[in-house]
Design an enzyme around this catalytic site. Structure first.
Site, PDB file in Angstrom:
ATOM      1  N   THR A  12      -8.243   0.959  10.963  1.00 58.85           N
ATOM      2  CA  THR A  12      -7.030   1.269  11.751  1.00 58.85           C
ATOM      3  C   THR A  12      -5.873   1.745  10.866  1.00 58.85           C
ATOM      4  N   ASP A  58     -12.483 -10.137  10.313  1.00 59.85           N
ATOM      5  CA  ASP A  58     -11.277 -10.308   9.499  1.00 59.85           C
ATOM      6  C   ASP A  58     -11.719 -10.640   8.070  1.00 59.85           C
ATOM      7  N   LEU A  59     -11.043 -10.061   7.091  1.00 62.19           N
ATOM      8  CA  LEU A  59     -11.425 -10.301   5.691  1.00 62.19           C
ATOM      9  C   LEU A  59     -11.225 -11.757   5.263  1.00 62.19           C
ATOM     10  N   ALA A  82      -6.685  -4.368   3.490  1.00 63.92           N
ATOM     11  CA  ALA A  82      -5.862  -5.138   2.547  1.00 63.92           C
ATOM     12  C   ALA A  82      -4.519  -5.432   3.189  1.00 63.92           C
ATOM     13  N   GLN A  83      -3.831  -6.460   2.671  1.00 66.28           N
ATOM     14  CA  GLN A  83      -2.383  -6.556   2.879  1.00 66.28           C
ATOM     15  C   GLN A  83      -1.853  -5.621   1.802  1.00 66.28           C
ATOM     16  N   SER A  84      -1.425  -4.429   2.187  1.00 70.81           N
ATOM     17  CA  SER A  84      -1.232  -3.351   1.203  1.00 70.81           C
ATOM     18  C   SER A  84       0.221  -3.083   0.843  1.00 70.81           C
ATOM     19  N   SER A 125      -6.264   0.154  -7.060  1.00 71.65           N
ATOM     20  CA  SER A 125      -4.930   0.762  -6.964  1.00 71.65           C
ATOM     21  C   SER A 125      -4.276   0.971  -8.325  1.00 71.65           C
ATOM     22  N   GLU A 127      -1.378   0.282  -8.811  1.00 73.00           N
ATOM     23  CA  GLU A 127      -0.503  -0.888  -8.998  1.00 73.00           C
ATOM     24  C   GLU A 127      -1.099  -1.859 -10.019  1.00 73.00           C
ATOM     25  N   TYR A 149       0.458  -8.452  -5.024  1.00 69.49           N
ATOM     26  CA  TYR A 149      -0.490  -7.417  -4.563  1.00 69.49           C
ATOM     27  C   TYR A 149      -1.291  -6.870  -5.746  1.00 69.49           C
ATOM     28  N   LYS A 153      -5.313  -7.118  -6.519  1.00 72.91           N
ATOM     29  CA  LYS A 153      -6.170  -5.933  -6.708  1.00 72.91           C
ATOM     30  C   LYS A 153      -6.906  -5.987  -8.048  1.00 72.91           C
TER      31      LYS A 153
HETATM   32  P1  NAP Z   1      -2.897   0.391   5.358  1.00 69.62           P
HETATM   33  O1  NAP Z   1      -2.484   1.588   6.143  1.00 69.62           O
HETATM   34  O2  NAP Z   1      -1.928  -0.716   5.122  1.00 69.62           O
HETATM   35  O3  NAP Z   1      -4.211  -0.205   6.065  1.00 69.62           O
HETATM   36  C1  NAP Z   1      -4.683  -1.477   5.772  1.00 69.62           C
HETATM   37  C2  NAP Z   1      -5.813  -1.817   6.706  1.00 69.62           C
HETATM   38  O4  NAP Z   1      -6.284  -3.135   6.398  1.00 69.62           O
HETATM   39  C3  NAP Z   1      -5.429  -1.837   8.196  1.00 69.62           C
HETATM   40  O5  NAP Z   1      -6.485  -1.302   8.942  1.00 69.62           O
HETATM   41  C4  NAP Z   1      -5.288  -3.331   8.470  1.00 69.62           C
HETATM   42  O6  NAP Z   1      -5.513  -3.685   9.813  1.00 69.62           O
HETATM   43  C5  NAP Z   1      -6.417  -3.866   7.607  1.00 69.62           C
HETATM   44  N1  NAP Z   1      -6.288  -5.304   7.373  1.00 69.62           N
HETATM   45  C6  NAP Z   1      -5.205  -5.972   6.899  1.00 69.62           C
HETATM   46  N2  NAP Z   1      -5.479  -7.292   6.831  1.00 69.62           N
HETATM   47  C7  NAP Z   1      -6.752  -7.449   7.266  1.00 69.62           C
HETATM   48  C8  NAP Z   1      -7.587  -8.577   7.429  1.00 69.62           C
HETATM   49  N3  NAP Z   1      -7.184  -9.821   7.143  1.00 69.62           N
HETATM   50  N4  NAP Z   1      -8.853  -8.381   7.893  1.00 69.62           N
HETATM   51  C9  NAP Z   1      -9.275  -7.139   8.205  1.00 69.62           C
HETATM   52  N5  NAP Z   1      -8.511  -6.036   8.104  1.00 69.62           N
HETATM   53  C10 NAP Z   1      -7.267  -6.189   7.614  1.00 69.62           C
HETATM   54  O7  NAP Z   1      -3.434   0.829   3.910  1.00 69.62           O
HETATM   55  P2  NAP Z   1      -3.863   2.285   3.373  1.00 69.62           P
HETATM   56  O8  NAP Z   1      -2.661   2.971   2.819  1.00 69.62           O
HETATM   57  O9  NAP Z   1      -4.713   2.976   4.361  1.00 69.62           O
HETATM   58  O10 NAP Z   1      -4.730   1.866   2.105  1.00 69.62           O
HETATM   59  C11 NAP Z   1      -6.118   1.593   2.222  1.00 69.62           C
HETATM   60  C12 NAP Z   1      -6.570   0.737   1.053  1.00 69.62           C
HETATM   61  O11 NAP Z   1      -6.321   1.403  -0.183  1.00 69.62           O
HETATM   62  C13 NAP Z   1      -5.850  -0.604   0.924  1.00 69.62           C
HETATM   63  O12 NAP Z   1      -6.782  -1.531   0.389  1.00 69.62           O
HETATM   64  C14 NAP Z   1      -4.754  -0.346  -0.085  1.00 69.62           C
HETATM   65  O13 NAP Z   1      -4.375  -1.549  -0.718  1.00 69.62           O
HETATM   66  C15 NAP Z   1      -5.472   0.614  -1.013  1.00 69.62           C
HETATM   67  N6  NAP Z   1      -4.641   1.584  -1.724  1.00 69.62           N
HETATM   68  C16 NAP Z   1      -3.766   2.353  -1.025  1.00 69.62           C
HETATM   69  C17 NAP Z   1      -3.048   3.330  -1.714  1.00 69.62           C
HETATM   70  C18 NAP Z   1      -2.085   4.231  -0.978  1.00 69.62           C
HETATM   71  O14 NAP Z   1      -1.260   4.856  -1.653  1.00 69.62           O
HETATM   72  N7  NAP Z   1      -2.175   4.368   0.329  1.00 69.62           N
HETATM   73  C19 NAP Z   1      -3.242   3.519  -3.097  1.00 69.62           C
HETATM   74  C20 NAP Z   1      -4.162   2.692  -3.742  1.00 69.62           C
HETATM   75  C21 NAP Z   1      -4.880   1.749  -3.059  1.00 69.62           C
HETATM   76  P3  NAP Z   1      -4.324  -3.737  10.907  1.00 69.62           P
HETATM   77  O15 NAP Z   1      -4.176  -2.336  11.391  1.00 69.62           O
HETATM   78  O16 NAP Z   1      -4.872  -4.683  11.907  1.00 69.62           O
HETATM   79  O17 NAP Z   1      -3.089  -4.228  10.195  1.00 69.62           O
HETATM   80  O1  F7E Z   2       7.228   2.054  -3.027  1.00 68.51           O
HETATM   81  C1  F7E Z   2      10.634   2.240  -4.425  1.00 68.51           C
HETATM   82  C2  F7E Z   2       9.831   0.973  -4.661  1.00 68.51           C
HETATM   83  O2  F7E Z   2       6.441   0.785  -1.040  1.00 68.51           O
HETATM   84  C3  F7E Z   2       7.272   3.109  -3.963  1.00 68.51           C
HETATM   85  C4  F7E Z   2       0.987   1.029  -1.607  1.00 68.51           C
HETATM   86  O3  F7E Z   2       0.187   1.923  -0.870  1.00 68.51           O
HETATM   87  O4  F7E Z   2       1.076   2.541  -3.464  1.00 68.51           O
HETATM   88  C5  F7E Z   2       1.876   1.810  -2.557  1.00 68.51           C
HETATM   89  O5  F7E Z   2       2.718   0.891  -3.253  1.00 68.51           O
HETATM   90  C6  F7E Z   2       8.478   2.956  -4.887  1.00 68.51           C
HETATM   91  C7  F7E Z   2       8.664   1.543  -5.445  1.00 68.51           C
HETATM   92  O6  F7E Z   2       4.781   2.045  -2.496  1.00 68.51           O
HETATM   93  C8  F7E Z   2      12.475   1.697  -1.346  1.00 68.51           C
HETATM   94  O7  F7E Z   2      10.610   0.011  -5.375  1.00 68.51           O
HETATM   95  C9  F7E Z   2      12.899   2.413  -3.348  1.00 68.51           C
HETATM   96  O8  F7E Z   2       9.004   1.630  -6.814  1.00 68.51           O
HETATM   97  O9  F7E Z   2       6.269   3.313  -1.037  1.00 68.51           O
HETATM   98  P1  F7E Z   2       6.198   2.043  -1.787  1.00 68.51           P
HETATM   99  P2  F7E Z   2       4.190   1.247  -3.761  1.00 68.51           P
HETATM  100  O10 F7E Z   2       4.896  -0.018  -3.992  1.00 68.51           O
HETATM  101  O11 F7E Z   2       4.116   2.227  -4.899  1.00 68.51           O
HETATM  102  C10 F7E Z   2       0.191   1.766  -4.279  1.00 68.51           C
HETATM  103  C11 F7E Z   2      -0.615   2.709  -5.125  1.00 68.51           C
HETATM  104  C12 F7E Z   2      -0.612   0.798  -3.492  1.00 68.51           C
HETATM  105  O12 F7E Z   2      -1.732   0.478  -3.850  1.00 68.51           O
HETATM  106  C13 F7E Z   2       0.079   0.080  -2.390  1.00 68.51           C
HETATM  107  O13 F7E Z   2      -0.859  -0.459  -1.449  1.00 68.51           O
HETATM  108  O14 F7E Z   2       9.647   3.228  -4.123  1.00 68.51           O
HETATM  109  N1  F7E Z   2      11.581   2.138  -3.289  1.00 68.51           N
HETATM  110  N2  F7E Z   2      13.475   2.156  -2.178  1.00 68.51           N
HETATM  111  C14 F7E Z   2      11.290   1.692  -2.065  1.00 68.51           C
HETATM  112  N3  F7E Z   2      10.128   1.308  -1.506  1.00 68.51           N
HETATM  113  C15 F7E Z   2      10.136   0.931  -0.210  1.00 68.51           C
HETATM  114  N4  F7E Z   2       8.973   0.582   0.374  1.00 68.51           N
HETATM  115  N5  F7E Z   2      11.292   0.902   0.524  1.00 68.51           N
HETATM  116  C16 F7E Z   2      12.492   1.279   0.003  1.00 68.51           C
HETATM  117  O15 F7E Z   2      13.511   1.255   0.688  1.00 68.51           O
END
Ligand code: NAP
Ligand code: F7E
Length: 327
Positions: A12, A58-59, A82-84, A125, A127, A149, A153
């Site tokens: 989702t 659920d994970l 993930a809790q992402s 990630s 991160e 987080y 990871k």
């Molecule tokens: P997202 O939009 O936050 O999606 C997270 C998904 O995980 C949602 O479908 C959510 O379900 C599900 N989920 C959360 N808690 C769960 C639980 N307890 N059991 C089962 N499902 C659960 O994340 P995304 O941006 O698509 O990222 C996908 C994955 O890549 C994540 O693992 C994230 O940490 C990782 N990642 C993301 C990025 C990025 O930049 N986007 C970069 C590096 C790694 P609900 O819809 O019910 O909340």
């Molecule tokens: O923040 C700065 C904040 O929350 C990016 C996730 O998908 O990518 C994501 O994590 C930067 C940070 O993403 C605001 O401090 C400033 O330095 O968009 P973000 P993230 O933390 O990089 C990685 C690869 C993942 O794996 C994660 O799941 O932006 N920032 N002002 C802010 N960030 C937010 N959210 N809100 C602000 O107002």
């Protein structure tokens, strides 16, 4: 029916929905894990609702994962759940560890018991690099996570490497840098900006309030990154791959470009900062080196920074001008 079978957790979410679209286009039968919520959030799945098989689970719940894996009986598993959100991981560290860290071991155990030949993709990630030890970061860069987080990871990453080494399971990590899209959650900075700028352009808001404008990220486009996930599992040998554009920009640059797309001058007058959006420990700068993914997987991101900002701002302008306020 009858194609290869794939199981996606996190279907989702942003990436899960794009991956489901990609795999269905390739002829896969796709199963997605969906957790119970008081109001279902299937908005990202509108294009695939008819074809996608959803399974409850659920994970944090071992038996639901074992049951779902048995029902899906997949050749490929993509663990994207993930809790992402990094900020939430500071306020809910135990939950984040349960889902983003331990959840991976639960799923690995379910897969190992059902069929050890299943190819497994783990959403690792950038991160994990956190307080960076080298620039740009690649598969050999040491980890120094800066949030619960990131810590979860790193645990999950090493769990995958360990299960690969200990049991010979074909498990791969994609170490992906930030990737965004109109399906990005509204709390992440890029979407907060594209949504905020669109609201300002349409006269629905005056300003956006953000945290650290100098943070620097390597931002790509989510549909390009789900293609990397698929390519990773098509290899005969498992491995770990960085996915990135190799280009980094500040939050300030993202803002400038977004206001430009919306045709708004003097953007600084529309932006406020509030320390409540700063993190207890910040990841100041990330930039990836995707050379291995290019060489081994033939992968290259197509959408670059300016195009990404344009896609996101235009999508929010369109959505909000139709009067839809949700994501
Ligand atoms: P997202 O939009 O936050 O999606 C997270 C998904 O995980 C949602 O479908 C959510 O379900 C599900 N989920 C959360 N808690 C769960 C639980 N307890 N059991 C089962 N499902 C659960 O994340 P995304 O941006 O698509 O990222 C996908 C994955 O890549 C994540 O693992 C994230 O940490 C990782 N990642 C993301 C990025 C990025 O930049 N986007 C970069 C590096 C790694 P609900 O819809 O019910 O909340
Ligand atoms: O923040 C700065 C904040 O929350 C990016 C996730 O998908 O990518 C994501 O994590 C930067 C940070 O993403 C605001 O401090 C400033 O330095 O968009 P973000 P993230 O933390 O990089 C990685 C690869 C993942 O794996 C994660 O799941 O932006 N920032 N002002 C802010 N960030 C937010 N959210 N809100 C602000 O107002």
């Amino acid at each position: 029916m009858g194609g290869r079978r794939a199981f996606i957790t996190g279907v989702t979410g942003q990436d899960g929905s794009y991956l489901a679209e990609l795999l269905l286009k390739k002829g896969y039968e796709v199963f997605g894990l969906v957790r119970r919520l008081s109001s279902p959030n299937m908005s990202n799945l509108q294009t695939v609702r008819e074809e996608l098989h959803t399974l409850d689970g659920d994970l944090t719940d071992q038996s639901s994962l074992s049951h779902a894996v048995k029902l899906a009986d997949p050749e490929e598993v993509y663990n994207l759940a993930a809790q992402s959100f990094v900020a939430t991981s500071f306020s809910q560290p135990v939950l984040t560890g349960e889902i983003t860290g331990l959840g991976v071991i639960r799923l690995l155990e379910a897969v190992r018991a059902h069929n050890p030949s299943v190819k497994f993709y783990q959403a690792s990630s950038s991160e994990m690099f956190g307080h960076i030890a080298q620039e740009p970061q690649d598969e050999t860069t040491p980890f120094h996570p800066r949030s619960p987080y990131g810590v979860a990871k790193v645990y999950a990453y090493w769990a995958c490497v360990n299960y690969r080494e200990a049991y010979g399971l074909p498990i791969s990590n994609g170490i992906l840098f930030n990737h965004e899209s109109p399906r990005r959650g509204l709390e992440f900075v890029t979407r907060k900006i594209s949504d905020g700028v669109a609201r300002i352009a349409l006269g629905k808001a005056d300003s956006i309030t953000l945290g650290n404008l100098e943070a620097r990220r390597d931002w790509g486009y989510a549909p390009d990154y789900v293609d990397l996930m698929w390519r990773t599992l098509q290899q005969s040998e498992p491995g770990d791959f960085v996915g990135a554009t190799g280009e980094a920009h500040t939050v300030r640059e993202f803002l400038q470009e977004a206001f430009k797309v919306a045709g708004i001058e003097n953007w600084e007058g529309h932006v406020k900062t509030d320390p409540k959006f700063n993190r207890p420990a910040e990841v100041y700068a990330l930039r990836g080196n995707p050379a291995k993914a290019k060489r081994v997987l033939g992968w290259e991101p197509k959408v670059r920074f300016k195009e990404l900002v344009r896609i996101m701002v235009r999508a929010d302008l369109e959505r909000l001008s139709k009067g839809q306020s949700g994501a």
